[in-house]
Design a protein around this motif. Structure first.
Motif, PDB file in Angstrom:
ATOM      1  N   ILE A  52      60.203  -7.664  47.921  1.00  0.00           N
ATOM      2  CA  ILE A  52      59.657  -8.470  49.055  1.00  0.00           C
ATOM      3  C   ILE A  52      59.778  -7.813  50.535  1.00  0.00           C
ATOM      4  CG2 ILE A  52      59.708 -10.666  50.372  1.00  0.00           C
ATOM      5  CD1 ILE A  52      60.598 -12.109  47.647  1.00  0.00           C
ATOM      6  N   ASP A  53      58.649  -7.460  51.095  1.00  0.00           N
ATOM      7  CA  ASP A  53      58.758  -6.781  52.362  1.00  0.00           C
ATOM      8  C   ASP A  53      58.536  -7.322  53.457  1.00  0.00           C
ATOM      9  OD1 ASP A  53      59.622  -4.173  51.176  1.00  0.00           O
ATOM     10  OD2 ASP A  53      57.592  -3.561  50.671  1.00  0.00           O
ATOM     11  N   HIS A  54      57.832  -8.627  53.385  1.00  0.00           N
ATOM     12  CA  HIS A  54      57.385  -9.560  54.496  1.00  0.00           C
ATOM     13  C   HIS A  54      57.719 -10.871  53.821  1.00  0.00           C
ATOM     14  CE1 HIS A  54      55.212  -5.409  55.339  1.00  0.00           C
ATOM     15  NE2 HIS A  54      55.195  -5.863  56.500  1.00  0.00           N
ATOM     16  N   PRO A  84      62.293  -1.212  54.651  1.00  0.00           N
ATOM     17  CA  PRO A  84      62.334  -2.224  55.668  1.00  0.00           C
ATOM     18  C   PRO A  84      62.138  -3.653  55.180  1.00  0.00           C
ATOM     19  CG  PRO A  84      61.334  -0.458  56.536  1.00  0.00           C
ATOM     20  CD  PRO A  84      60.977  -0.425  55.116  1.00  0.00           C
ATOM     21  N   LEU A  85      62.849  -4.780  55.800  1.00  0.00           N
ATOM     22  CA  LEU A  85      62.614  -6.218  55.438  1.00  0.00           C
ATOM     23  C   LEU A  85      61.838  -6.640  56.812  1.00  0.00           C
ATOM     24  CD1 LEU A  85      62.475  -8.750  53.915  1.00  0.00           C
ATOM     25  CD2 LEU A  85      64.734  -8.992  54.627  1.00  0.00           C
ATOM     26  N   TYR A  86      60.655  -7.221  56.838  1.00  0.00           N
ATOM     27  CA  TYR A  86      60.185  -7.895  58.089  1.00  0.00           C
ATOM     28  C   TYR A  86      60.173  -9.346  57.947  1.00  0.00           C
ATOM     29  CZ  TYR A  86      58.394  -2.893  59.198  1.00  0.00           C
ATOM     30  OH  TYR A  86      58.505  -1.821  59.368  1.00  0.00           O
ATOM     31  N   ILE A  87      60.817  -9.913  59.127  1.00  0.00           N
ATOM     32  CA  ILE A  87      60.719 -11.389  58.924  1.00  0.00           C
ATOM     33  C   ILE A  87      59.973 -11.699  60.122  1.00  0.00           C
ATOM     34  CG2 ILE A  87      62.305 -13.456  59.334  1.00  0.00           C
ATOM     35  CD1 ILE A  87      64.552 -11.604  58.050  1.00  0.00           C
ATOM     36  N   ILE A  88      58.712 -12.533  59.824  1.00  0.00           N
ATOM     37  CA  ILE A  88      57.922 -12.889  60.843  1.00  0.00           C
ATOM     38  C   ILE A  88      57.903 -14.379  61.136  1.00  0.00           C
ATOM     39  CG2 ILE A  88      55.508 -13.095  61.450  1.00  0.00           C
ATOM     40  CD1 ILE A  88      56.253 -10.803  58.926  1.00  0.00           C
ATOM     41  N   GLY A  89      58.159 -14.779  62.388  1.00  0.00           N
ATOM     42  CA  GLY A  89      58.367 -16.195  62.829  1.00  0.00           C
ATOM     43  C   GLY A  89      58.224 -16.612  64.249  1.00  0.00           C
ATOM     44  N   PRO A  90      58.224 -17.741  64.576  1.00  0.00           N
ATOM     45  CA  PRO A  90      58.148 -18.165  65.920  1.00  0.00           C
ATOM     46  C   PRO A  90      59.226 -17.562  66.794  1.00  0.00           C
ATOM     47  CG  PRO A  90      58.134 -20.146  64.640  1.00  0.00           C
ATOM     48  CD  PRO A  90      58.433 -18.929  63.757  1.00  0.00           C
ATOM     49  N   ARG A  91      58.932 -17.552  68.275  1.00  0.00           N
ATOM     50  CA  ARG A  91      60.032 -17.063  69.145  1.00  0.00           C
ATOM     51  C   ARG A  91      61.231 -17.573  68.873  1.00  0.00           C
ATOM     52  NH1 ARG A  91      57.347 -17.577  74.448  1.00  0.00           N
ATOM     53  NH2 ARG A  91      57.042 -19.641  73.387  1.00  0.00           N
ATOM     54  N   GLY A  92      62.446 -16.857  69.072  1.00  0.00           N
ATOM     55  CA  GLY A  92      63.721 -17.289  68.536  1.00  0.00           C
ATOM     56  C   GLY A  92      63.995 -17.394  67.147  1.00  0.00           C
ATOM     57  N   MET A  93      63.433 -16.675  66.233  1.00  0.00           N
ATOM     58  CA  MET A  93      63.796 -16.640  64.967  1.00  0.00           C
ATOM     59  C   MET A  93      64.983 -15.939  64.630  1.00  0.00           C
ATOM     60  SD  MET A  93      62.013 -17.615  62.320  1.00  0.00           S
ATOM     61  CE  MET A  93      63.369 -17.770  61.203  1.00  0.00           C
TER      62      MET A  93
END
Length: 244
Positions: A52-54, A84-93
């Protein structure tokens, strides 16, 4: 056109009975929502967490991102990631994740984690186009109890995929779904409802009718109860994989 495998790690809403919390895995690489129950499901289904990359997080309700400390714990103590592991989320994640990890395991510090995994946070501050590693995507603001909540649209294997996260109906949802070939939608209410923040069967039925007319595939998740069948709609079941 290549098939995409969508594995339902869980299909339930926060108050669901008999279903794990909603989490869907695309081709074992891209994850939409990470509740705590997703971790054990990965192992039960024989999935490799390091593939899992994203990880896309729509908003910061517990049933959507409280699995992150468990996932990062695996990265720290069980695996060494080569990518790399990318964690995408709202501001302040990033700040919320660090605080959550500290509350769960105070010894799980960011600097220690960095020794075994490269973790990059991509925070969404406003609608627009973004990049996370090799994946370009668009974030569209959803309407969910006044929270910072986003739906995501990305092109993968030549098809446009839309993920609603949690949202009620409105023009924002229509914009997200424009041109989508595969739609992963929430369906919290198993009957018509005027409750805010979520979608119901009436809204989703209308959505499916429009999307099917141009050949889209639609999957429903985040279910409080199992709705009556809707022609053309795949109702996600925990542990099942759908080839689309």
């Amino acid at each position: 056109m290549s098939e995409i495998a969508i594995t339902c790690l869980g299909s339930g809403s926060a108050l669901a009975e008999g279903r794990l919390w909603s989490s869907l895995l695309l081709d074992e690489k891209i994850l939409f929502s990470l509740p705590p129950t997703a971790i054990s499901q990965l192992y039960r289904l024989g999935k490799d967490p390091t593939a899992i990359d994203h990880i896309f997080i729509s908003h910061r309700h517990a049933d959507h991102f409280f699995g992150l400390p468990f996932f990062l714990l695996l990265c720290r103590y069980r695996y060494t990631r080569d990518t790399p592991l990318y964690i995408i989320g709202p501001r302040g994640m990033e700040k919320a994740t660090v605080e959550l990890c500290h509350a769960a395991w105070p010894d799980l510090k960011r600097e220690d984690l960095a020794q075994r995994a490269t973790v990059s946070f991509v925070e969404i501050g406003e609608e627009g186009k973004y990049q996370a590693g090799g994946i370009a995507f668009e974030a569209i603001k959803m309407k969910h109890f006044g929270m910072d909540a986003y739906g995501y649209r990305l092109t993968y294997k030549g098809r446009k995929i839309a993920f609603t996260g949690d949202t009620e109906a409105g023009p924002h949802l229509d914009r997200l779904l424009t041109g989508a070939d595969i739609v992963i939608t929430e369906l919290t209410h198993a009957a018509p409802s005027d409750g805010p923040g979520h979608l119901d069967t009436e809204t989703v039925s209308e959505m499916v009718a429009r999307l099917r007319a141009r050949g889209a595939t639609i999957l429903a998740t985040h279910l409080r109860e199992t709705p009556a069948p809707i022609e053309g709609l795949l109702i996600c079941q925990d542990g099942e994989t759908y080839l689309v």
